[in-house]
Design an enzyme around this catalytic site. Structure first.
Site, PDB file in Angstrom:
ATOM      1  N   SER A   1       0.819  -1.214   0.000  1.00 29.25           N
ATOM      2  CA  SER A   1       0.000   0.000   0.000  1.00 29.25           C
ATOM      3  C   SER A   1       0.850   1.261   0.000  1.00 29.25           C
ATOM      4  CB  SER A   1      -0.889   0.046   1.246  1.00 29.25           C
ATOM      5  OG  SER A   1      -1.686  -1.096   1.320  1.00 29.25           O
TER       6      SER A   1
ATOM      7  N   SER B   1       2.177  -3.334   8.390  1.00 30.02           N
ATOM      8  CA  SER B   1       2.168  -4.084   9.649  1.00 30.02           C
ATOM      9  C   SER B   1       3.517  -4.766   9.851  1.00 30.02           C
ATOM     10  CB  SER B   1       1.079  -5.168   9.612  1.00 30.02           C
ATOM     11  OG  SER B   1      -0.147  -4.603   9.245  1.00 30.02           O
TER      12      SER B   1
ATOM     13  N   GLU C   1      -3.638 -13.910   1.242  1.00 27.44           N
ATOM     14  CA  GLU C   1      -3.846 -12.995   2.366  1.00 27.44           C
ATOM     15  C   GLU C   1      -5.287 -13.095   2.860  1.00 27.44           C
ATOM     16  OE1 GLU C   1      -2.757  -8.973   1.503  1.00 27.44           O
ATOM     17  OE2 GLU C   1      -3.310  -8.259   3.493  1.00 27.44           O
TER      18      GLU C   1
ATOM     19  N   GLU D   1     -15.775  -3.334   0.428  1.00 27.92           N
ATOM     20  CA  GLU D   1     -16.348  -2.897  -0.856  1.00 27.92           C
ATOM     21  C   GLU D   1     -15.593  -3.547  -2.013  1.00 27.92           C
ATOM     22  OE1 GLU D   1     -15.462  -0.851   1.603  1.00 27.92           O
ATOM     23  OE2 GLU D   1     -17.387  -0.101   2.279  1.00 27.92           O
TER      24      GLU D   1
END
Ligand SMILES: Cc1cc2nc3c(=O)[nH]c(=O)nc-3n(C[C@H](O)[C@H](O)[C@H](O)COP(=O)(O)OP(=O)(O)OC[C@H]3O[C@@H](n4cnc5c(N)ncnc54)[C@H](O)[C@@H]3O)c2cc1C
Length: 390
Positions: free
Chosen positions: A111, A144, A227, A360
């Site tokens: 990300s 993370s 994942e 979503e």
């Protein structure tokens, strides 16, 4: 020798009571008893994935140490299956053993501030030098365990002149490189499980590329599918996890009960069973191959249920449930839902519908790839990445 014979031989050669945990884990890997469906020589025996449960039960009964799967979840759940599928023999031999034993923690540098749901829009840039070494510059976010990681799986743009999905390459990044800077990001619980990661002139040898140049998007699909299974689909006994906590409050605190909350508890209990058994079915499908888009449905159901049950617990407990007041900044290595208080669970469960793909986006995946409904319009799909307005 059959599987149970191998387990018993391991236990006889390395009695758990008298062996250091790390030595036991290394010996277990070398005996092919780490993940039995992996190939011989890489911690496995090439058996069906379903055999793993037999092995785990036998080892647990003997008091053998486990490899702490929650702390090293990104390595086990995402990096390992991707390395197994796309890695060279050298990469598999170098990375899989310390990943499985937990000696080397992994994180996921995917990300970016402008590339979350639209991950293929990512802008971190990798340029290949004449010396065969890539130089990476860019910024990642929400990473993370970056503060404990030795290695990262990294996506970077290697060709800005082609459409966004085609110019991405997948690398293994050394988190000890001097160009890697990790800064904590605090989240709604007050703690900092994740980080911003700044990459400045990070040097990555071409031997640390996973898959072909420009084909990182296909490699990333393996990671992302795994994942979703890793987040939503761990094997669990009936009434474990969040439903177990809520059911216990219900049983132990009759004074809190109301008919309305009873209805919600029953519905939550039934939903928890559906999610658990769906996870079981997904694991059986996995034994036959790689996870497909169905994993998206599992992760979506898990996230929704975690939020419903953590809300129900707060409503049951009323004011008492709101007593979450420890805002000291900590850097946890595990997300401990059941070992913490109700207020923590309620806050942390919010992230479940964001991490690993938002609900979503998972609905879009189910609509398009499972149900075959018409795809969302993608105006920038065929434009060179450098020409996309941003
Ligand atoms: C606890 C936690 C841990 C994380 N750990 C990691 C990690 O280790 N490594 C890593 O790389 N990333 C990590 N992430 C990042 C996570 O993968 C992203 O936050 C996620 O993909 C969403 O991206 P975004 O935050 O940029 O939101 P955006 O993409 O900006 O989305 C904002 C909202 O718009 C909606 N939306 C966007 N596009 C569409 C569309 N086409 N149709 C319908 N709705 C849409 C989204 O669903 C969302 O509700 C973590 C996130 C959390 C919360």
């Amino acid at each position: 020798m059959d599987l149970l014979g191998r387990v018993r031989a391991l236990l006889a050669d390395h009695p758990p009571a008298g062996t250091a945990p790390l030595d036991f884990l290394r010996a277990r890997f070398d005996a092919g008893l780490a993940w039995v469906h992996f190939p011989v020589g890489l911690g496995g025996l090439g058996l069906a994935r379903s055999e793993q449960a037999v092995l785990e039960a036998e080892l647990a009964a003997a008091g053998a140490p486990d490899n702490n799967p929650r702390r090293i979840g990104i390595g086990l759940g995402m990096a390992a299956p991707t390395i197994l599928r796309y890695g060279t023999e050298e990469q598999k031999a170098r990375f899989l053993r310390p990943l499985w034993t937990g000696e080397e923690v992994w994180c996921q540098l995917f990300s970016e501030p402008g590339a979350g749901s639209d991950l293929a829009a990512l802008a971190a840039r990798a340029v290949l030098g004449e010396d065969g070494v890539w130089t990476v510059d860019g910024q990642k976010v929400w990473t993370s365990t970056a503060h404990t990681a030795r290695w990262a799986i990294l996506l970077a743009r290697t060709d800005p002149a082609v459409p966004k999905h085609r110019g991405i390459t997948y690398f293994v990044c050394d988190m000890t490189d001097p160009g890697v800077e990790v800064r904590p990001l605090r989240q709604i619980t007050g703690e900092a499980e994740f980080n911003e990661v700044f990459l400045t002139g990070v040097r990555i040898p071409d031997a640390h590329r996973l898959g072909a140049v420009g084909e990182g998007w296909q490699v990333a699909q393996t990671t992302l599918n795994n994942e979703r299974v890793a987040i939503g689909g761990q094997a669990a006994p009936r009434e474990s996890g969040m439903i177990g906590v809520v059911a216990e409050v219900w049983r132990n605190r009759p004074e809190l009960r109301t008919p309305e909350l009873h209805q919600r508890l029953l519905k939550g209990w039934a939903d928890a069973e559906v999610v658990r058994l769906t996870g079981e079915r997904l694991r059986q499908q996995l034994a036959l191959g790689q996870p497909g888009p169905e994993g998206a449905a599992m992760k979506l159901a898990f996230a929704r249920l975690a939020q419903e049950l953590s809300s129900l617990e707060l409503e049951l407990l009323g004011e008492e449930g709101l007593h979450y007041d420890d805002w000291t900044m900590t850097r946890p290595e595990v997300v401990d839902f059941t070992g913490r208080e109700a207020g923590y669970r309620y806050l942390r469960a919010k992230g479940n519908s964001i991490e690993g793909g938002t609900s979503e986006i998972l609905r879009n995946i189910i609509a398009e790839r499972v149900l075959g409904l018409p795809a969302e319009p993608r105006a920038d799909k065929d434009l060179p990445w450098k020409d996309v307005p941003r």
